[in-house]
Design a protein around this motif. Sequence first.
Motif: not given
Length: 723
Positions: A66-94
């Motif tokens: 699970x840890x590995x999958x979540x790390x991968x998700x953070x930088x797996x930007x998806x076109x329908x809701x793109x990640x800021x700077x290619x990293x979902x960290x800020x969104x997930x933290x919020x």
Amino acid sequence: MNDKKNASGKCPVMHGGATESSMTNMEWWPKALNLDILHQHDSKTNPMTANFNYREAVKNLDIAALNKDLHALMTDSQDWWPADWGHYGGLMIRMTWHAAGTYRIADGRGGAATGNQRFTPINSWPDNANLDKARRLLWPIKKKYGNQLSWADLIAYAGTIAYASMGLKTFGFAFGREDIWHPEKDTYWGAEKEWLAPSGSENSRYSGERDLENPLASVMMGLIYVNPEGVDGKPDPLKTAHDIRVTFERMAMNDEETVALTAGGHTVGKCHGNGDASILGREPEAADISEQGTGWNNKTKRGIGRDTVTSGIEGAWTTNPTQWDNGYFSMLLKHEWELQKSPAGAWQWQPVDIKEEDKPVDVEDPTVRTMPIMTDADMAMKMDPAYREITERFANDAEYFSDVFARAWFKLTHRDMGPKVRYLGSEVPQEDLIWQDPVPAGMTDYDVESVKEKIAASGLSVSDMVATAWDSARTYRDSDKRGGANGARIRLAPQKDWQGNEPARLNKVLTTLEGIAASSGVSIADVIVLAGNVGIEKAAKAAGVEVTVPFAPGRGDATDELTDVDSFEVLEPLHDAYRNWLKGDYKVSAEELMLDRTQLMGLTAHEMTVLIGGMRMLGTNHSGTKHGVFTENEGVLSNDYFVNLTDMSYKWQPVGDNLYEIRDRKSDKVKWTATRVDLIFGSNSILRAYSEVYAQDDNKEKFVHDFISAWSKVMNADRFDLA
């Protein structure tokens, strides 16, 4: 059939039962006592089988995978809701922060432990705009791990992994949060009738100069913390500092933790306000069915990436928003700041002068630099003297800041999970923390009967034994798993001095029970509960029913060193319907206070009913009052309370705001006195139905057994080792 339908022009479905046009019972009779708070999370709402136990299922979770999958998700930007700077960290933290940040200490409600962010009203609060997108990004992971991973755990874990992926050494994580399956509709979030209503509006949560209504922590309906633009949207960092301090104190955070969380939360990610907020679609709960549970969608313009609008404020706080560093403090302290308006029209602070290389890059185009920002809350960290001192300390010691933040984040995301014994998983920290209310393990292998014999021979009355055990256990709150009889903190400050515990009487009883505990070599916590059981067994025998009250040894005794006195102050009872006591006069009725306390203890309406009746018969009223003691045989566990409550040979007359006389209809003589919480069991149709069950001639033994069952539930509510 079609011809008949068309001819009549009528729909064959009866309307009203499940639509907003239908009047509810509470709308027809608004002054009726609403028992819905005791019926939340009924088993019928749970789609899992009766034998499913999430806390067992999660033990099989592959946390490393699970840890590995979540790390991968953070930088797996998806076109329908793109990640800021290619990293979902800020969104997930919020997302994680806004789930955990609903917790408040006054009643222990809110927090991340139930996955309630999926449901109304929280899923549609203005402050949670676009967090629906974060949960949809997590859905493939939830789908993959299925029943071994609750939404509550995943929502909390995602933000923690986001920090780790950006360079923070996290403090740890515990699994074990269980999902709910429908909204916690009876949690009080405020009396306002509109989102983001200012403090001077109707039903405001403020009084006096700036006194926030208890138990609330956020400053506005629909916000998690404070208004980022300033008090009521008017920038003034020193006034905002006051709001921050009150809000974070009510989340169990001190000043240092508050600064750490504010700075750490704004070290990564950004605010979104680069567009026209007026063209956003409705929130998830009001959106069209075609939106499929998402909201705040922009269908007239792009609305994603650099054009996203969420808070209305636009910009990042640091030069490197996807990297854990000390950049927040450098940015805040080394620049002068001025007020500006964002493209969406929100107030924000921008540096007066800044080098191009110190600006963050655009979320989509790394060749473009953008202006950093601070909110009014950030400026409070600089301008409030106490916050400024802590801010400078962190600025000069990055390692210390990282440690304080990691611990504060762990506290934020775990405070409502209860004691450490409930923590599951390979990432649980070994260190015991004072806010976890630690209790040493107690003995389980001893002669219970011999201890009971000593208690029975002690000379203590039934009422003293039962009342003391009740007072020790009644502090339990199922909302955040705090309080309860384990630890016997009733003998320590501050509980030993609480008015509701009758300190003089309590000291007398504890002196006797502590002597028995010492001579038996067992915990005083066990002896207190055993004494209550002994009293009940004696009272039941006097009623002609031979019973043995179930008892599970193993409670430990807390110490002053293991007790955070300030954090326990919020558990002080200001009322107790079960002992027929109110500390003062309140706007809320006595019976509504009773429901609130009952729900916090995890009891049902019929358990409440049988406990009230039994406690009256056992003579446990605070200060020995006789209100509601409808019997000639006090100290006998009979069903007299319900027999006489439902007897129409009596009439009931008010003699005060919370006092009634029960008079004989023929002689007009006063037979008994009662309070509102007594008479509600005869006047409310649902509670009267329960009362009539226990008043029946053929249910005398059922009453005793049901009382003991409910009593044991309260005594063992905090025994998580028994689960």
